[in-house]
Design a protein around this motif. Sequence first.
Motif, mmCIF file in Angstrom:
data_model
loop_
_atom_site.group_PDB
_atom_site.id
_atom_site.type_symbol
_atom_site.label_atom_id
_atom_site.label_comp_id
_atom_site.label_asym_id
_atom_site.label_seq_id
_atom_site.Cartn_x
_atom_site.Cartn_y
_atom_site.Cartn_z
ATOM 1 N N ALA A 61 -106.777 -68.046 40.642
ATOM 2 C CA ALA A 61 -107.892 -68.667 39.694
ATOM 3 C C ALA A 61 -109.047 -67.761 40.025
ATOM 4 O O ALA A 61 -109.652 -67.055 39.367
ATOM 5 N N LEU A 62 -109.424 -67.992 41.272
ATOM 6 C CA LEU A 62 -110.721 -67.157 42.018
ATOM 7 C C LEU A 62 -110.343 -65.813 41.828
ATOM 8 O O LEU A 62 -111.424 -65.145 41.740
ATOM 9 N N ALA A 63 -109.213 -65.213 42.027
ATOM 10 C CA ALA A 63 -109.232 -63.830 41.868
ATOM 11 C C ALA A 63 -109.507 -63.239 40.813
ATOM 12 O O ALA A 63 -109.568 -61.973 40.417
ATOM 13 N N ARG A 64 -109.766 -64.009 39.513
ATOM 14 C CA ARG A 64 -109.855 -63.582 38.186
ATOM 15 C C ARG A 64 -111.368 -64.047 37.803
ATOM 16 O O ARG A 64 -111.611 -63.868 36.669
ATOM 17 N N ILE A 65 -112.070 -64.188 38.787
ATOM 18 C CA ILE A 65 -113.355 -64.624 38.465
ATOM 19 C C ILE A 65 -114.448 -63.648 39.318
ATOM 20 O O ILE A 65 -114.274 -63.093 40.242
ATOM 21 N N GLY A 66 -115.725 -63.356 38.539
ATOM 22 C CA GLY A 66 -116.508 -62.549 38.973
ATOM 23 C C GLY A 66 -117.287 -61.988 38.000
ATOM 24 O O GLY A 66 -117.053 -61.107 37.309
ATOM 25 N N SER A 67 -118.492 -62.558 37.765
ATOM 26 C CA SER A 67 -119.431 -62.130 36.696
ATOM 27 C C SER A 67 -119.627 -60.638 36.705
ATOM 28 O O SER A 67 -119.922 -59.896 35.613
ATOM 29 N N GLY A 68 -119.766 -60.052 37.939
ATOM 30 C CA GLY A 68 -120.116 -58.629 38.201
ATOM 31 C C GLY A 68 -118.978 -57.651 37.786
ATOM 32 O O GLY A 68 -119.328 -56.390 37.541
ATOM 33 N N ARG A 69 -117.896 -58.254 37.330
ATOM 34 C CA ARG A 69 -116.828 -57.317 36.960
ATOM 35 C C ARG A 69 -116.845 -57.171 35.516
ATOM 36 O O ARG A 69 -115.806 -56.442 35.053
ATOM 37 N N LEU A 70 -117.750 -57.927 34.872
ATOM 38 C CA LEU A 70 -118.034 -57.674 33.178
ATOM 39 C C LEU A 70 -118.705 -56.371 33.197
ATOM 40 O O LEU A 70 -119.962 -56.302 33.766
ATOM 41 N N SER A 71 -118.395 -55.709 32.380
ATOM 42 C CA SER A 71 -119.183 -54.431 31.929
ATOM 43 C C SER A 71 -119.965 -54.648 30.446
ATOM 44 O O SER A 71 -119.094 -54.956 29.535
ATOM 45 N N VAL A 72 -121.220 -54.735 30.805
ATOM 46 C CA VAL A 72 -121.652 -55.281 29.132
ATOM 47 C C VAL A 72 -122.742 -54.090 28.706
ATOM 48 O O VAL A 72 -123.812 -53.658 29.403
ATOM 49 N N GLU A 73 -122.318 -53.353 27.876
ATOM 50 C CA GLU A 73 -123.289 -52.146 27.132
ATOM 51 C C GLU A 73 -123.445 -52.534 25.891
ATOM 52 O O GLU A 73 -122.689 -53.420 25.031
ATOM 53 N N ARG A 74 -124.180 -51.910 25.225
ATOM 54 C CA ARG A 74 -124.642 -52.273 23.748
ATOM 55 C C ARG A 74 -123.593 -51.881 22.794
ATOM 56 O O ARG A 74 -123.355 -52.306 21.844
ATOM 57 N N ASP A 75 -122.600 -50.974 23.200
ATOM 58 C CA ASP A 75 -121.778 -50.273 22.484
ATOM 59 C C ASP A 75 -120.301 -51.049 22.646
ATOM 60 O O ASP A 75 -119.274 -50.952 21.896
ATOM 61 N N ARG A 76 -120.205 -51.745 23.750
ATOM 62 C CA ARG A 76 -118.793 -52.302 24.220
ATOM 63 C C ARG A 76 -118.961 -53.357 25.463
ATOM 64 O O ARG A 76 -119.945 -53.074 26.314
ATOM 65 N N ILE A 77 -118.126 -54.291 25.423
ATOM 66 C CA ILE A 77 -118.113 -55.402 26.445
ATOM 67 C C ILE A 77 -116.564 -55.225 27.051
ATOM 68 O O ILE A 77 -115.849 -55.405 26.314
ATOM 69 N N VAL A 78 -116.575 -54.998 28.338
ATOM 70 C CA VAL A 78 -115.073 -55.059 28.864
ATOM 71 C C VAL A 78 -115.090 -55.631 29.963
ATOM 72 O O VAL A 78 -115.894 -55.795 30.665
ATOM 73 N N MET A 79 -113.675 -56.269 30.266
ATOM 74 C CA MET A 79 -113.462 -57.020 31.392
ATOM 75 C C MET A 79 -112.019 -56.906 32.013
ATOM 76 O O MET A 79 -111.072 -56.433 31.064
ATOM 77 N N PRO A 80 -111.610 -56.977 33.115
ATOM 78 C CA PRO A 80 -110.254 -56.606 33.558
ATOM 79 C C PRO A 80 -109.519 -57.833 32.706
ATOM 80 O O PRO A 80 -109.758 -58.930 32.774
ATOM 81 N N ARG A 81 -108.355 -57.614 32.573
ATOM 82 C CA ARG A 81 -107.377 -58.266 31.844
ATOM 83 C C ARG A 81 -106.944 -59.595 32.853
ATOM 84 O O ARG A 81 -106.887 -59.266 33.898
ATOM 85 N N GLY A 82 -106.848 -60.617 32.142
ATOM 86 C CA GLY A 82 -106.843 -61.831 33.153
ATOM 87 C C GLY A 82 -107.869 -62.670 33.235
ATOM 88 O O GLY A 82 -107.803 -63.947 33.591
ATOM 89 N N MET A 83 -109.067 -62.106 33.289
ATOM 90 C CA MET A 83 -110.407 -62.958 33.235
ATOM 91 C C MET A 83 -110.726 -63.615 31.911
ATOM 92 O O MET A 83 -109.975 -63.170 30.788
ATOM 93 N N ALA A 84 -111.513 -64.558 32.033
ATOM 94 C CA ALA A 84 -111.901 -65.040 30.781
ATOM 95 C C ALA A 84 -113.274 -65.819 30.990
ATOM 96 O O ALA A 84 -113.604 -66.213 32.035
ATOM 97 N N VAL A 85 -114.017 -65.795 29.820
ATOM 98 C CA VAL A 85 -115.632 -66.056 29.979
ATOM 99 C C VAL A 85 -115.791 -67.607 29.012
ATOM 100 O O VAL A 85 -115.096 -67.833 27.954
#
Length: 331
Positions: free
Chosen positions: A153-177
Amino acid sequence: MMGMISRRRFVRISAAAAGLGLLPSGHPVRADTTPVTWRGTMLGAVATMEIHHEDRSEAERLIAQACSEARRLERLFSLYLKESALVELNRTGILIGPPAEMVDLLSTSQRYSRLTGGLFDVTVQPLWDLYASHFSQDNPDPAGPVPAAIASALARIGSGRLSVERDRIVMPRGMAVTLNGIAQGYVTDKVVDLLRSQGVGHSLVDMGETRAIGSRPDGRPWEVGIADPNVPGHTETALPVVDRAVSTSGGYGFQFDATGRFNHLFDPRTGGCAGRYRSLTTVSRNATAADALSTAFSLMPEEEIRALLPHVDVERVHLIDEAGRPLDLVA
C-alpha cells in the motif's frame, strides 16, 4: 461494519440566542425569532442548517443557497457518489479539464504536504482500503494487516506523484485519493464565503469543521466545545473564537478494531495509525488549514508542532495527550 467514515460531518449555521442580523440594513433580530432549520445529508453524513432571522423567506433563501453550494462541491469531492470528480480520478487516474475547485483543493493539499514533511497526504486511500478489507474479514488478525500488505500500500502513496495542472490532473495507476482530511474544511470555507457575500456578519458554520463568522451578535466570542475523547457526549473544554475556524482530529473518530489501536489517521511514512494524542484541535483563520493541519499534527511530536507553528496558518493547538492531560500551544 465498514460504513462511510464519519467525522461528525454536519452543517449547522446557528445564531446566538440574542438573534442574528442578516439584512443589509444591519437591524438586529429579536431574541424570540423562530429559527429556520434544514436537515438532510451532506458528504455522507447527517447535515443540518439553522438560521435565526426576522424574515423567514430570507432565511430560507440563504439555506437554499448554502445547500446548493455544498451539494455542488460534494459532487466533486465525495468518495461515495459514483459520478463525483474524485471517484472518476480514482477510477481512471486522470481528469481532463478538471473543475477549478478540484485543482485548487489538490494544489492546497500538496502545499500542506510539503509544509508537514509529507505527513498530510491525500493519497493514503490505499491504506484505508487495506485496513477496511482486513478488519471486515471474519476473525481478522488483531495485529492488523501483514507487513508485506502495508508495504504494498505504501508503494502506491505519495502526494508528490500527483500532477495537478489547470487543464488536467494525473496520477499513476493504482494510486487513490481521499479528501476526508481537508474537504470538510474547504466546503465550510466556501459556505462561509457565500453567507458573507449575502450580508451575514454573525454566525457559526459547522460542516464537520467549525468556522465562526464574526462574533456573537452581542459582541461576545463564540464558544466551540471540544469533545472529551473518553466520555461520549461530554465536553472537555470550550474555545472562544471570533472569525476563526476550529478543527479536531482524534483516533476515536473512527476505529477499525475494538481496542482502538487502528484508526483512520494514517501515517504515510509507516502505514501505521496515529496514537500520540487522544485528540488534537487547531484554531486558524480558515477551516481548510485547520482541517488539514489537525490531521498532520496528530502524527507529530509536540516539539515539531511548536517548530512548525510560526510557518503555518494556525494560531493555537489544543491537545490531549495519551495520559489525558490537556496542553495548549500558541503561535
